[in-house]
Design an enzyme around this catalytic site. Structure first.
Site, PDB file in Angstrom:
ATOM      1  CD  GLN A 109      14.711 -11.960  -9.618  1.00 41.94           C
ATOM      2  OE1 GLN A 109      15.036 -12.134  -8.447  1.00 41.94           O
ATOM      3  NE2 GLN A 109      13.555 -11.406  -9.958  1.00 41.94           N
ATOM      4  CG  HIS A 172      12.669 -12.501  -4.755  1.00 41.25           C
ATOM      5  ND1 HIS A 172      11.582 -12.211  -3.963  1.00 41.25           N
ATOM      6  CD2 HIS A 172      12.460 -11.826  -5.929  1.00 41.25           C
ATOM      7  CE1 HIS A 172      10.753 -11.411  -4.627  1.00 41.25           C
ATOM      8  NE2 HIS A 172      11.276 -11.168  -5.820  1.00 41.25           N
ATOM      9  CD  GLU A 265      11.914  -2.071   3.772  1.00 41.13           C
ATOM     10  OE1 GLU A 265      10.734  -2.239   4.091  1.00 41.13           O
ATOM     11  OE2 GLU A 265      12.871  -2.680   4.333  1.00 41.13           O
ATOM     12  CE1 TYR A 275      16.865  -3.337   9.675  1.00 43.23           C
ATOM     13  CE2 TYR A 275      17.485  -5.559  10.328  1.00 43.23           C
ATOM     14  CZ  TYR A 275      17.714  -4.197  10.346  1.00 43.23           C
ATOM     15  OH  TYR A 275      18.787  -3.690  11.052  1.00 43.23           O
ATOM     16  CE1 TYR A 286       6.258  -6.224  -8.453  1.00 44.77           C
ATOM     17  CE2 TYR A 286       6.034  -8.460  -7.632  1.00 44.77           C
ATOM     18  CZ  TYR A 286       6.805  -7.342  -7.860  1.00 44.77           C
ATOM     19  OH  TYR A 286       8.125  -7.347  -7.484  1.00 44.77           O
TER      20      TYR A 286
END
Length: 392
Positions: A109, A172, A265, A275, A286
């Site tokens: 990513q 991430h 979210e 949060y 998963y």
């Protein structure tokens, strides 16, 4: 590789990239101005979505996992490709890779990510880029920097910040950039696939960070006076926040992030707030294993969550005039969900949700309202596209 060139630029495409009325003319881009396998397409035969009342125009294709698009004052666009290239789209065509882009770690990513322009771009023509960069101890982290835009690319590019969020595997990174109305710059950093780091304020992983435009830390950041915490942190407890947008009325920062198996979210961001990830989540591992409860005292609840996951990416409040009925709605690109979500809120209460483009199979990476009031999308693929949604 074949160099694909446009045979004809139509007035509709010129209206996009120049944002003014032009007559159709036969013109080919200068030799070498369109890179290998990149195509600028005519928009004379767009797809039509009868059910939703818009047409889908493909403005460019052959992009290598495009991640972000930004609109320049002269009507051209900048497009980042995750492998590490930045291109300009203008009436002359899609450029070859621009010079001056930093070296990136294009793994999983990670790579070249978001683009943001300085709020006073006319006087300070800085282009900000976020990207994955190598760590001395191995692996990579998320960084951002800026350079001055010229005809040939970026000059004097300077890395302004590299997060203390090193990890291997390229997971991430997040990397979304956003300027607010007061000129502060936000950078999202994912938890790097290591959940507990998002609860550690001595770590940049799993946070939203806030800076001055020069990369310095504002004195009113919530942890600026705390020697045990990272002074750049604005909020924490985030998993992989790939969407940031300013509310068109309040100017507040809204954020959206990937959950695991469910639990994506949308959040209203406030300074210093936790949060919750991974202490609370509406998702599961998963493999289906339990992670934690959905609620806990002292931890912020999302305004909206998706279960099952849609894998949200780019996010924008629509503010144009082309679709008056959409004004104020949030548009979120879905990667795994392969659609464009249109969500309406009344204040902070969700009113409705509509799925658009669900029949296309597009993994939608970025969503932007253009200066012409149309909605622009990037699709995440080895043969990625720049799309525009326009009235019929």
């Amino acid at each position: 590789m074949i160099i694909a060139q446009a045979a004809r630029w139509t007035s509709a495409l010129l209206a996009l990239v120049a944002l003014n009325a032009c007559s159709a003319e036969d013109a080919r881009p200068p030799a070498g101005s369109i890179g290998a396998s990149l195509t600028v397409l005519e928009t004379s035969a767009p797809q039509t979505s009868q059910a939703h009342g818009f047409v889908i125009e493909t403005l460019a294709e052959g992009l290598d996992h495009p991640w972000s698009v930004a609109f320049l004052p002269d009507g051209a666009l900048l497009i980042s490709e995750r492998a590490g290239t930045l291109r300009r789209l203008s009436p002359a065509g899609l450029s070859a890779p621009l010079a001056g882009v930093p070296e990136v770690v294009a793994e999983n990513q990670g790579g070249l990510l978001d683009i943001a322009l300085h709020p006073d771009f006319a006087e300070q023509p800085f282009v900000y880029l976020s990207y994955a960069t190598a760590c001395a101890e191995g692996g990579a982290t998320t960084a951002f920097g800026r350079g001055r835009l010229t005809d040939n690319g970026l000059v004097d590019f300077t890395e302004l910040f590299a997060a203390d969020a090193c990890a291997r595997g390229g997971r991430h990174h997040a990397g979304r950039l956003l300027f607010d109305r007061d000129g502060f710059l936000y950078l999202s950093v994912g938890d790097r696939g290591q959940d507990p780091r998002a609860q550690d304020t001595s770590d940049h992983a799993g946070t939203l960070l806030r800076f001055h435009a020069d990369g310095s830390v504002p004195a009113d950041n919530p942890f600026a006076g705390d020697d045990s915490a990272r002074h750049e942190i604005w909020s924490y407890g985030h998993r992989n926040p790939q969407g940031l947008a300013l509310h068109p009325d309040t100017g507040a920062v809204w954020e959206q992030e990937h959950g695991p198996k469910g639990g994506d979210e949308i959040n209203l961001i406030r300074p210093g707030i936790n949060y919750g990830w991974p202490l609370i989540t509406y998702g599961r591992e998963y493999n289906g294993d339990y992670i934690g409860p959905a609620e806990q005292d002292g931890l912020e609840q999302p305004l909206k969550h998706w279960t099952p996951s849609i894998a949200p990416s780019g996010m924008a409040f629509y503010q144009g005039d082309a679709f008056p009925e959409w004004r104020g709605d949030i548009f979120v690109g879905a990667l795994a969900g392969t659609h464009l979500a249109r969500v309406r809120f009344d204040g902070t209460e969700e009113v409705s949700e509509e799925k658009l483009l669900a029949d296309t199979g597009y993994r939608i990476r970025d969503v932007r309202t253009g200066p012409d009031g149309r909605l622009y999308l990037l699709t995440d693929a080895p043969d990625g596209k720049l799309l525009r949604l326009s009235p019929p």
